[in-house]
Scaffold this motif. Structure first.
Motif, PDB file in Angstrom:
ATOM      1  N   CYS A 191      78.953  28.875  44.021  1.00 51.49           N
ATOM      2  CA  CYS A 191      79.763  28.751  42.799  1.00 51.49           C
ATOM      3  C   CYS A 191      81.210  29.207  43.017  1.00 51.49           C
ATOM      4  O   CYS A 191      82.036  29.064  42.121  1.00 51.49           O
TER       5      CYS A 191
ATOM      6  N   GLU B 183      82.518  32.035  42.968  1.00 50.07           N
ATOM      7  CA  GLU B 183      82.937  33.237  42.241  1.00 50.07           C
ATOM      8  C   GLU B 183      82.805  34.438  43.170  1.00 50.07           C
ATOM      9  O   GLU B 183      81.946  34.451  44.054  1.00 50.07           O
TER      10      GLU B 183
ATOM     11  N   LEU C  76      78.386  24.749  41.736  1.00 50.12           N
ATOM     12  CA  LEU C  76      79.317  23.861  41.035  1.00 50.12           C
ATOM     13  C   LEU C  76      78.681  22.484  40.895  1.00 50.12           C
ATOM     14  O   LEU C  76      77.969  22.022  41.781  1.00 50.12           O
TER      15      LEU C  76
ATOM     16  N   ASN D  58      81.465  25.195  36.921  1.00 56.91           N
ATOM     17  CA  ASN D  58      80.520  26.214  37.368  1.00 56.91           C
ATOM     18  C   ASN D  58      79.297  26.161  36.439  1.00 56.91           C
ATOM     19  O   ASN D  58      79.370  26.557  35.278  1.00 56.91           O
TER      20      ASN D  58
END
Ligand code: ZN
Ligand code: ZN
Length: 167
Positions: A68, A70, A133, A140
């Motif tokens: 993702c 992050e 994703l 996301n």
């Protein structure tokens, strides 16, 4: 870590509680850095033959999720165990298997860093349930469920499916 005290007494065990700042060290991957100091709790046991050093390594890394993208906190908890011997007193087998000391100081920082690097996973994932994703819209999917069609097929696979159906 000064082992002068332990060295003098066979059978003696001494505990060490060390906190080291590793933040300037390069972990070899752009997406990872130290988020917290490295906390090392060790016991050094003089086995008469060598110094048996055992304990735990704790720290936190800041990593980027490979799915993702992050950043997230990756906790590191490792067991540590090494045998250290004085070079001048070491038997032949110890010269091969143990880490060698020339004085009463064990410079354990490099060794701890090496253990952390060796324990790093090939790929950092924020959680086993990370949805990553969306390959279609790029959102996301952990934060925003998107409306892209379920079962959207990788274009390469779609081409393959088409080719097979023409067969
Ligand atoms: Zn993730
Ligand atoms: Zn989507």
């Amino acid at each position: 870590m000064n082992v002068a005290q332990v060295r003098l007494n066979g059978g003696e065990t001494v505990h060490y509680d060390l906190v080291e700042d590793f933040s300037a060290l390069d972990l070899g991957m752009e997406s990872i850095s130290f988020q917290a100091p490295v906390h090392v709790q060790l016991q050094v046991n003089n086995t008469s033959r060598a110094m048996l050093v055992k304990g735990t390594i704790h720290t936190e890394l800041k990593a980027t999720c490979g799915r993702c993208l992050e950043s997230f906190i990756y906790p590191v908890e490792l067991l540590y165990e090494d045998e250290w011997a004085f070079r001048a007193l070491a038997t032949e087998d110890l010269l091969e298997t143990a880490l060698l000391l020339d004085k009463d100081e064990i410079d354990i920082k490099d060794r701890i860093f090496e253990q952390i690097v060796l324990a790093l996973p090939m790929k950092f994932i924020c959680s086993a349930e990370c949805h990553g994703l969306c390959p279609t819209c790029g959102v996301n999917r952990n934060l925003t469920p998107c409306n892209c069609e379920e079962g959207t097929v990788d274009p390469r696979l779609a081409a393959l499916a088409k080719w097979q159906s023409n067969d």
